[in-house]
Design an enzyme around this catalytic site. Structure first.
Site, PDB file in Angstrom:
ATOM      1  N   ASP A  46       0.863  -1.166   0.000  1.00 37.63           N
ATOM      2  CA  ASP A  46       0.000   0.000   0.000  1.00 37.63           C
ATOM      3  C   ASP A  46       0.911   1.232   0.000  1.00 37.63           C
ATOM      4  OD1 ASP A  46      -2.338   1.682   0.519  1.00 37.63           O
ATOM      5  OD2 ASP A  46      -1.602   1.793   2.576  1.00 37.63           O
ATOM      6  N   ASP A  48      -0.266   5.022   1.040  1.00 38.40           N
ATOM      7  CA  ASP A  48      -0.516   6.043   2.060  1.00 38.40           C
ATOM      8  C   ASP A  48      -0.287   5.495   3.466  1.00 38.40           C
ATOM      9  OD1 ASP A  48      -1.203   7.619  -0.040  1.00 38.40           O
ATOM     10  OD2 ASP A  48      -3.359   7.497   0.273  1.00 38.40           O
TER      11      ASP A  48
END
Length: 292
Positions: A46, A48
């Protein structure tokens, strides 16, 4: 042949020999450093708060705002919807749809080239210095083992692709905005790459590349990514939210936290950084990708 001429000729021969030997030695070192590619496993990250501190799409939205793509009122409205989501913990479908449609209206009519240049600028201005060194090191470990490393994110594909390229990763999957003849239409290709959609993207990539998901790794900070984390053999929680931390502990997953000051991380970074990703949808508008 005079002695000076003979010396010059010998000197040239020696230099040529040295140049050839040096080139051969460099090639030998380069070959020795190349890791054999592991075609069956990969790692999925991922973005963020996992690869990068904060919400990449919020930084992108702020950069677009500075360039007069939309008004302060529109930016604050998107930030409020994201803050609401983080506090309540449930995405309001109407908020998501409104923010997505607003974001797309900002880029409709703009060209792919224009957005790509702007995204490059915004990355250098606001994102490059926010890469977490610890997560970057984890990604490099996979690369050093000959594995491919992919980013999987709801952020615009341009942002994800730039981060992947700057970090030397394999590639990225992100939210894609439609364009025709190099001009944005104001529509998404599908939906935001979020939650279960990430798991579907990983599944499709694994099928295409012949990956064994049981031997793959996945990294995220958010419980929203549990579908992706749960489908690999090595799930890792990075800077996790409370729900993911509890789940990871219960399942015996690895946990890595690179934030300094837990209270600041939970109260400040999480809230401030979060004040973006339905700005996530703000930036869905900046999601730009050429259709294959």
């Amino acid at each position: 042949m005079t002695p000076p001429d003979r010396h010059r000729r010998l000197d040239l021969q020696q230099r040529s020999t040295m140049a050839g030997e040096a080139a051969a030695a460099a090639a030998e070192v380069e070959t020795a450093l190349n890791m054999p590619v592991d075609s069956r496993t990969a790692a999925f990250f991922d973005v963020d708060n996992t690869i990068m501190q904060g919400a990449s799409i919020f930084h992108l939205a702020r950069g677009l705002h500075r360039r007069h793509f939309f008004s302060t009122r529109e930016l604050l409205g998107a930030a409020w919807k994201q803050t609401y989501f983080r506090i309540v913990g449930v995405e309001d479908p109407e908020h998501v749809a409104d923010a997505r449609n607003s974001a797309l209206s900002f880029i409709a009519g703009h060209t792919v080239t224009e957005l790509e240049e702007i995204v490059e600028e915004i990355f250098d201005e606001a994102m490059a210095h926010r890469i977490w060194p610890g997560t970057r090191a984890l990604a490099q470990l996979h690369l050093d083992q000959g594995q491919r490393v992919w980013l999987v994110t709801a952020a615009p594909i341009e942002v994800a692709s730039i981060i992947a390229r700057r970090l030397g990763l394999t590639g990225a999957m992100g939210t894609v905005a439609e364009h025709e003849d190099g001009v944005y239409t104001g529509r998404l290709v599908g939906e935001l790459l979020h939650g279960p959609a990430k798991a579907e993207a990983v599944k499709a990539l694994a099928a295409r590349e012949g990956l064994d998901l049981g031997g793959c790794s996945a990294y995220s900070d958010s419980a929203n990514d549990l579908p992706m984390l749960s489908m690999v053999g090595d799930p890792v929680a990075i800077n996790p939210d409370a729900t993911l931390r509890a789940h990871a502990k219960a399942q015996g997953w690895r946990i890595r936290d690179y934030r300094t000051g837990r209270k600041a991380a939970r109260a400040g970074l999480a809230a401030a950084a979060a004040a973006g990703a339905i700005s996530g949808a703000v930036a869905a508008g900046a999601a730009v990708r050429r259709r294959h």
